[in-house]
Design an enzyme around this catalytic site. Structure first.
Site, PDB file in Angstrom:
ATOM      1  N   ASP A  34     -10.236   1.072  -4.287  1.00 36.59           N
ATOM      2  CA  ASP A  34      -9.268   1.192  -3.361  1.00 36.59           C
ATOM      3  C   ASP A  34      -8.388   2.550  -3.728  1.00 36.59           C
ATOM      4  O   ASP A  34      -8.990   3.445  -3.928  1.00 36.59           O
ATOM      5  CB  ASP A  34      -8.225  -0.159  -3.603  1.00 36.59           C
ATOM      6  CG  ASP A  34      -7.593  -0.502  -2.007  1.00 36.59           C
ATOM      7  OD1 ASP A  34      -6.814   0.493  -1.485  1.00 36.59           O
ATOM      8  OD2 ASP A  34      -7.287  -1.587  -1.904  1.00 36.59           O
TER       9      ASP A  34
ATOM     10  N   GLU B 139       0.838  -1.281   0.059  1.00 35.48           N
ATOM     11  CA  GLU B 139       0.261   0.126  -0.021  1.00 35.48           C
ATOM     12  C   GLU B 139       0.771   1.206  -0.070  1.00 35.48           C
ATOM     13  O   GLU B 139       2.008   1.166   0.230  1.00 35.48           O
ATOM     14  CB  GLU B 139      -0.792  -0.139   1.308  1.00 35.48           C
ATOM     15  CG  GLU B 139      -2.346  -0.231   0.971  1.00 35.48           C
ATOM     16  CD  GLU B 139      -3.121   0.906   0.255  1.00 35.48           C
ATOM     17  OE1 GLU B 139      -2.463   1.657  -0.214  1.00 35.48           O
ATOM     18  OE2 GLU B 139      -4.276   0.506   0.210  1.00 35.48           O
TER      19      GLU B 139
ATOM     20  N   ASN C 213      -4.987   3.729   7.569  1.00 37.75           N
ATOM     21  CA  ASN C 213      -5.176   2.991   6.332  1.00 37.75           C
ATOM     22  C   ASN C 213      -4.661   3.789   4.981  1.00 37.75           C
ATOM     23  O   ASN C 213      -3.854   3.488   4.332  1.00 37.75           O
ATOM     24  CB  ASN C 213      -6.528   2.421   6.140  1.00 37.75           C
ATOM     25  CG  ASN C 213      -6.685   1.460   5.112  1.00 37.75           C
ATOM     26  OD1 ASN C 213      -6.001   0.690   5.088  1.00 37.75           O
ATOM     27  ND2 ASN C 213      -7.219   1.757   3.961  1.00 37.75           N
TER      28      ASN C 213
ATOM     29  N   ARG D 233      -7.109   1.607  13.154  1.00 33.84           N
ATOM     30  CA  ARG D 233      -5.688   1.672  12.502  1.00 33.84           C
ATOM     31  C   ARG D 233      -5.789   2.462  11.205  1.00 33.84           C
ATOM     32  O   ARG D 233      -6.554   3.063  10.661  1.00 33.84           O
ATOM     33  CB  ARG D 233      -5.241   0.483  12.295  1.00 33.84           C
ATOM     34  CG  ARG D 233      -5.672  -0.291  10.889  1.00 33.84           C
ATOM     35  CD  ARG D 233      -4.844  -1.122  10.412  1.00 33.84           C
ATOM     36  NE  ARG D 233      -5.451  -1.958   9.394  1.00 33.84           N
ATOM     37  CZ  ARG D 233      -5.409  -1.659   7.774  1.00 33.84           C
ATOM     38  NH1 ARG D 233      -4.739  -0.439   7.594  1.00 33.84           N
ATOM     39  NH2 ARG D 233      -5.928  -2.322   6.847  1.00 33.84           N
TER      40      ARG D 233
ATOM     41  N   ASN E 173     -10.211   5.089   1.550  1.00 34.33           N
ATOM     42  CA  ASN E 173      -9.318   4.906   0.454  1.00 34.33           C
ATOM     43  C   ASN E 173      -9.223   6.064  -0.654  1.00 34.33           C
ATOM     44  O   ASN E 173     -10.357   6.366  -0.788  1.00 34.33           O
ATOM     45  CB  ASN E 173      -9.507   3.685  -0.167  1.00 34.33           C
ATOM     46  CG  ASN E 173      -8.659   2.653   0.211  1.00 34.33           C
ATOM     47  OD1 ASN E 173      -7.605   2.722   0.295  1.00 34.33           O
ATOM     48  ND2 ASN E 173      -9.293   1.483   0.458  1.00 34.33           N
TER      49      ASN E 173
END
Length: 296
Positions: free
Chosen positions: A206, A17, A102, A100, A157
């Site tokens: 995404d 990522e 991202n 968390r 995202n």
């Protein structure tokens, strides 16, 4: 797919990522969130390095003041690239200990934007279900001042800004929708979200990159492709990829015409595709937007 290259033949990320191109130094940065590792690669000479952390890491970007900024699961930290030592900076989502980091990106003014989600990584790296939309969207200035601009987000995202600075793009994979906001570049305030694109036939929304023509190249998790969206939100084209779960992409190289694509092998163990989790690249006719260092 003949023009798709595997950048590092032996690297496979569980959850690759956060690709970032440092144009000044010619370095590509990215992370393996589940692997708790950040990577740097200088494609022109093949030089590479990596840093391992004691928790998941979602992003790594250069700082204007030297060194690096990393988005660890529980907050931001400064990273000394030589010693590997981290120094806690701020925890923009510290009021949600079950979340968390991202998605992250630096806006053209050098502010660091960070989207979070319910933690879905178990103590041994196992995949946990996302059951609640507790994610937030936060902006961090050079001096560590944080502002929150979104709540009740499933999976944060894509973070992008139009070249003229008047639009911001941010989405939620759970709703499979990318929103476009009016944006005030001076104050850093997004407002008036509208749907830019919704669910598509191929995979889930995404991470994304924007090219110089204002088109958005969106990685389609589970869809095995990128979709290039036109500035009006319509589908311009589909770019087939040899991986099932592309996660994000960024334009790099000296001419900003190499699109680097991260991917994830999580949940695909034993599916017979040896490329799952690889870092890929394709050459594009159009150049991409520059990435920016964090102003702090």
């Amino acid at each position: 797919m003949s023009n798709v290259k595997t950048v590092l033949p032996n690297l496979r990320c569980t959850l690759g990522e956060g690709p970032h191109w440092d144009a000044e130094d010619g370095v590509l940065y990215w992370v393996d969130i589940v692997g708790k590792t950040a990577y740097a690669l200088r494609p022109d000479d093949g030089g590479s390095r990596s840093w391992v952390f004691d928790q998941p890491v979602a992003a790594i970007v250069p700082r204007q003041k030297g060194g690096l900024l990393v988005a660890l699961a529980d907050g931001l930290a400064f990273l000394d690239p030589d010693s590997g030592k981290t120094t806690p900076f701020v925890a923009p989502d510290g009021d949600h200990p079950g979340n968390r980091s991202n998605e992250s990106r630096v806006d053209p003014m050098g502010r660091f934007w960070i989207g979070t989600m319910q933690n879905n990584i178990g103590p041994n790296g196992e995949d946990l279900p996302v059951t609640i939309s507790t994610g937030t969207l936060n902006c961090v200035t050079a001096d560590g001042e944080t502002s929150r601009f979104g709540e009740n987000i499933g999976i944060s995202n894509t973070l992008l800004w139009s070249a003229d600075g008047t639009k911001m793009f941010f989405g939620d994979t759970i709703t499979n929708t990318l929103n476009v906001y009016d944006f005030d570049m001076k104050t850093g305030v997004p407002s008036n979200p509208k749907v830019f694109f919704g669910p598509q036939d191929r995979g889930n929304m995404d991470g994304s990159a924007m090219d110089a023509d204002g088109y958005i190249w969106n990685a389609r998790w589970g869809g095995g492709c990128l979709i290039r969206f036109a500035p009006d939100g319509s589908v311009d084209r589909i770019i087939e990829l040899p991986v099932t779960q592309p996660t994000s992409c960024v334009f790099g190289g000296p001419d900003l015409k190499t699109l680097y694509i991260t991917s994830a092998a999580v949940g695909l163990e034993g599916n017979g595709n040896p490329l799952e989790g690889a870092l890929l690249s394709i050459r594009t006719e159009v150049a991409g937007q520059l990435c920016h260092p964090f102003a702090g």
